[in-house]
Design a protein around this motif. Structure first.
Motif, PDB file in Angstrom:
ATOM      1  N   ASP A   1       0.845  -1.189   0.000  1.00 19.31           N
ATOM      2  CA  ASP A   1       0.000   0.000   0.000  1.00 19.31           C
ATOM      3  C   ASP A   1       0.885   1.246   0.000  1.00 19.31           C
ATOM      4  O   ASP A   1       0.895   2.036   0.945  1.00 19.31           O
ATOM      5  N   ASP A   2       1.653   1.401  -1.094  1.00 21.35           N
ATOM      6  CA  ASP A   2       2.607   2.491  -1.229  1.00 21.35           C
ATOM      7  C   ASP A   2       2.360   3.149  -2.585  1.00 21.35           C
ATOM      8  O   ASP A   2       2.490   2.494  -3.631  1.00 21.35           O
ATOM      9  N   PRO A   3       1.982   4.426  -2.625  1.00 19.10           N
ATOM     10  CA  PRO A   3       1.661   5.077  -3.902  1.00 19.10           C
ATOM     11  C   PRO A   3       2.785   4.983  -4.925  1.00 19.10           C
ATOM     12  O   PRO A   3       2.516   4.776  -6.118  1.00 19.10           O
ATOM     13  N   ARG A   4       4.045   5.150  -4.482  1.00 27.11           N
ATOM     14  CA  ARG A   4       5.151   5.088  -5.442  1.00 27.11           C
ATOM     15  C   ARG A   4       5.317   3.680  -6.000  1.00 27.11           C
ATOM     16  O   ARG A   4       5.622   3.495  -7.186  1.00 27.11           O
ATOM     17  N   TRP A   5       5.158   2.680  -5.143  1.00 24.20           N
ATOM     18  CA  TRP A   5       5.233   1.282  -5.567  1.00 24.20           C
ATOM     19  C   TRP A   5       4.172   0.990  -6.623  1.00 24.20           C
ATOM     20  O   TRP A   5       4.453   0.414  -7.665  1.00 24.20           O
ATOM     21  N   ARG A   6       2.948   1.417  -6.360  1.00 17.00           N
ATOM     22  CA  ARG A   6       1.854   1.125  -7.283  1.00 17.00           C
ATOM     23  C   ARG A   6       1.994   1.905  -8.588  1.00 17.00           C
ATOM     24  O   ARG A   6       1.687   1.387  -9.660  1.00 17.00           O
ATOM     25  N   GLU A   7       2.474   3.143  -8.490  1.00 17.60           N
ATOM     26  CA  GLU A   7       2.666   3.924  -9.706  1.00 17.60           C
ATOM     27  C   GLU A   7       3.726   3.301 -10.603  1.00 17.60           C
ATOM     28  O   GLU A   7       3.601   3.305 -11.834  1.00 17.60           O
TER      29      GLU A   7
END
Length: 384
Positions: free
Chosen positions: A116-122
């Motif tokens: 649940d990490d925005p940078r990871w998902r992006e």
């Protein structure tokens, strides 16, 4: 009498040329909207939930859709060995780019929501974009080069020698075909998201789909004019019969501008293919503007079928022309497998292809309906 002798060798060659087209079209129609959705992902879906909605419209079906790609590669390997040898070696770097990009897709699906990490998902969102955009572009570039002729020759022992380089593939006409391919699949992906997604995802996808459909109409027409005015076509002039054994060097070939249009004068019914390409894109464009869903997706499919069919029908009987030694060009009549091989493959295809079609239809029936944010929230353990 041996069973396979009931079907003439030349008839088998023609059947397998049609089947190869069916498999390639099947791949473009099914996995094409997967690639289109991947290409649209960073633009049509802007929040995490919106992107999960877009991803979950294709995640349950992409593996089955990609079977068509595997079947097409297998058909080339078994039914047209010289085509496989020349294309997979000459386009090696291009094939590597396609496979590397396609590998990113399952990895992106599996790993995107693990943290649940925005940078990871992006990061994985852009990986899914690459997995859609790069294959669409490279496939189109490859088709553009095939239409111009590929720089290969055959020795007297029928050994293929490819004398081109990767950057030579990136010529203006091939890049136009690549952009057309991307636009075609973005249109298809936009139509799919309009059918399966909800809210702003569907709305933005339709907006981008409208632009893509307009680009398809313009680029398809521009490509036709370019071929008519500046791209050499090929014509067999002597030394070949449909039932001959595989030996491309036994024929004579003429190379002249405009010859890729000759089949339409001989067989006017072939004009159905480009008409489908234009009318399908126009129907998809109008459907996207009016917010229609099922008919828009069907028109988008029709355009994909028409555009790909136009290439195959224009080139017939050539399947891989040579730009440096036209006599080495591969055709339907002189580069196929043996009579028994083609027949045995046809029997297997007659058994398994209907099963694949039936299973695919059942899967789409089970998964029919829109993907909503509530569906994803209620299925946190299984949704992507």
């Amino acid at each position: 009498m041996i069973l396979h002798e009931f079907i003439d060798y030349d008839t088998l060659k023609l059947i397998w040329w049609v089947l190869l087209g069916v498999l390639l079209i099947g791949f473009a129609v099914t996995d094409g909207f997967d690639m289109g959705v991947g290409t649209l992902l960073p633009f049509a879906a802007r929040t995490d939930m919106e992107r999960r909605i877009a991803i979950n419209t294709i995640a349950p079906v992409w593996e089955g859709n990609q079977v068509w790609f595997i079947l097409g590669g297998g058909a080339i390997f078994a039914a047209w060995p010289p085509l496989y040898a020349v294309s997979f070696s000459g386009f090696y770097i291009a094939m590597f780019l396609i496979l590397a990009a396609l590998i990113l897709r399952p990895v992106g699906f599996k790993y995107r929501s693990k943290r649940d990490d925005p940078r990871w998902r992006e990061m994985w969102d852009w990986a899914l974009f690459i997995g859609g955009f790069v294959p669409a572009l490279v496939f189109g570039v490859a088709v553009g080069n095939v239409l111009q002729g590929v720089p290969f020759r055959l020795s007297d022992e029928l050994r293929p020698f490819y004398e081109g380089g990767f950057f030579g593939l990136l010529n203006p006409f091939a890049l136009l075909c690549g952009v057309l391919s991307v636009a075609m699949l973005v249109m298809h992906g936009g139509a799919w998201l309009g059918l399966k997604a909800t809210g702003m995802v569907a709305r933005r996808a339709r907006d981008y789909g409208v632009l893509a459909a307009a680009a398809v109409i313009v680029l398809f027409a521009l490509g036709g004019v370019w071929i008519w005015l500046g791209i050499d076509g090929y014509r067999i002039t002597a030394g070949i019969t449909p039932d001959m054994a595989s030996n491309p060097l036994r024929k004579e070939v003429a190379v002249e501008p405009g010859l890729w249009f000759a089949n339409y004068a001989i067989y006017p019914w072939m004009l159905i293919a480009p008409a489908m390409g234009f009318l399908g894109a126009l129907g998809a464009l109008l459907g996207l503007l009016r917010g229609r869903e099922i008919s828009t997706f069907l028109f988008s499919k029709l355009s994909v079928v028409g555009i790909i069919s136009t290439v195959g029908l224009s080139m017939f009987p050539f399947i891989l022309p040579s730009s440096i030694d036209p006599r080495s060009s591969l055709t339907v009549w002189d580069s196929g497998s043996s009579h028994s091989t083609l027949f045995n493959m046809l029997v297997a295809t007659a058994i398994f292809l209907p099963l694949i079609l039936a299973y695919t239809s059942w899967v789409y029936k089970v998964l029919w309906g829109k993907v909503t944010a509530k569906d994803i929230e209620d299925s946190q353990d299984t949704a992507y």
